[in-house]
Motif scaffolding. Structure first.
Motif, short mmCIF file in Angstrom:
data_model
loop_
_atom_site.label_atom_id
_atom_site.label_comp_id
_atom_site.label_asym_id
_atom_site.label_seq_id
_atom_site.Cartn_x
_atom_site.Cartn_y
_atom_site.Cartn_z
N MET A 95 0.83 -1.20 0.00
CA MET A 95 0.00 0.00 0.00
C MET A 95 0.87 1.25 0.00
O MET A 95 0.59 2.21 -0.73
CB MET A 95 -0.92 0.01 1.23
CG MET A 95 -1.84 1.21 1.27
SD MET A 95 -3.11 1.14 2.54
CE MET A 95 -2.15 1.32 4.02
N LEU A 96 1.94 1.24 0.79
CA LEU A 96 2.83 2.40 0.85
C LEU A 96 3.51 2.63 -0.51
O LEU A 96 3.62 3.77 -0.96
CB LEU A 96 3.87 2.22 1.95
CG LEU A 96 4.82 3.38 2.15
CD1 LEU A 96 4.07 4.67 2.48
CD2 LEU A 96 5.84 3.06 3.23
N VAL A 97 3.91 1.58 -1.17
CA VAL A 97 4.53 1.71 -2.49
C VAL A 97 3.54 2.32 -3.47
O VAL A 97 3.89 3.24 -4.24
CB VAL A 97 5.06 0.35 -2.99
CG1 VAL A 97 5.42 0.41 -4.46
CG2 VAL A 97 6.24 -0.10 -2.16
N ARG A 98 2.28 1.87 -3.46
CA ARG A 98 1.26 2.45 -4.34
C ARG A 98 1.06 3.93 -4.04
O ARG A 98 0.92 4.74 -4.96
CB ARG A 98 -0.07 1.69 -4.19
CG ARG A 98 -0.13 0.40 -4.95
CD ARG A 98 -1.55 -0.14 -5.05
NE ARG A 98 -2.22 -0.25 -3.76
CZ ARG A 98 -2.15 -1.30 -2.94
NH1 ARG A 98 -1.45 -2.35 -3.30
NH2 ARG A 98 -2.81 -1.31 -1.81
N MET A 99 1.06 4.26 -2.74
CA MET A 99 0.89 5.66 -2.35
C MET A 99 2.07 6.50 -2.83
O MET A 99 1.90 7.64 -3.30
CB MET A 99 0.74 5.77 -0.84
CG MET A 99 -0.57 5.19 -0.32
SD MET A 99 -0.61 4.96 1.47
CE MET A 99 -0.62 6.62 2.05
N LEU A 100 3.27 5.97 -2.73
CA LEU A 100 4.46 6.70 -3.16
C LEU A 100 4.52 6.86 -4.69
O LEU A 100 5.06 7.85 -5.19
CB LEU A 100 5.73 6.03 -2.64
CG LEU A 100 5.95 6.14 -1.14
CD1 LEU A 100 7.09 5.23 -0.70
CD2 LEU A 100 6.22 7.58 -0.73
N MET A 101 3.98 5.90 -5.41
CA MET A 101 3.99 5.96 -6.87
C MET A 101 2.96 6.96 -7.40
O MET A 101 3.10 7.46 -8.50
CB MET A 101 3.70 4.57 -7.46
CG MET A 101 4.74 3.53 -7.11
SD MET A 101 6.37 3.93 -7.73
CE MET A 101 6.22 3.43 -9.40
#
Length: 133
Positions: A95-101
């Motif tokens: 989820m954090l990776v999606r948010m950062l992308m």
């Protein structure tokens, strides 16, 4: 003069037989529910005896003596044995990776402490994992 085989009638001169129900052996009785159990009295019993009581109560019979006694006394604490996944394989990281992308995500305006506090999934992990991001 001859008796009919199709109709079976008792002979008038024969004594009547009385049939009693068949005698069966008594089945062993399971442990009765005893509300007078104390922790001390149960701890004095062997594990096999505790397991027999639990079987009579219809409860799970595995565990150490303390768990068996607690279960009989109704003090069993049910805990989830689910291990949380490592950070690398976690939903929180994905989820954090999606948010950062996502360039429009508010995560870009947040500190690592705010990110960690923003979701319960993140809070399951060490805050220092968010420090380097």
């Amino acid at each position: 003069m001859y008796a009919s085989f199709n109709k079976r009638e008792p002979r008038q001169d024969a004594p009547l037989e009385h049939h009693s129900p068949p005698v069966t052996q008594a089945e062993p009785q399971e442990e009765a529910v005893n509300n007078d159990w104390t922790e001390a009295s149960l701890k004095a019993l062997k594990n096999d005896e505790l397991k027999a009581i639990l079987q009579g109560l219809g409860l799970k019979r595995s565990g150490n003596k303390k768990e068996l006694v607690d279960r009989i006394l109704g003090r069993e604490v049910v805990t989830e044995n689910k291990k949380k996944p490592k950070w690398r394989n976690s939903k929180a990281r994905a989820m954090l990776v999606r948010m950062l992308m996502d360039k429009q995500s508010n995560v870009h305006k947040m500190t690592w402490k705010e990110i960690h506090a923003s979701h319960e999934w993140f809070q399951e992990y060490d805050p220092m994992l968010f420090h380097d991001m």
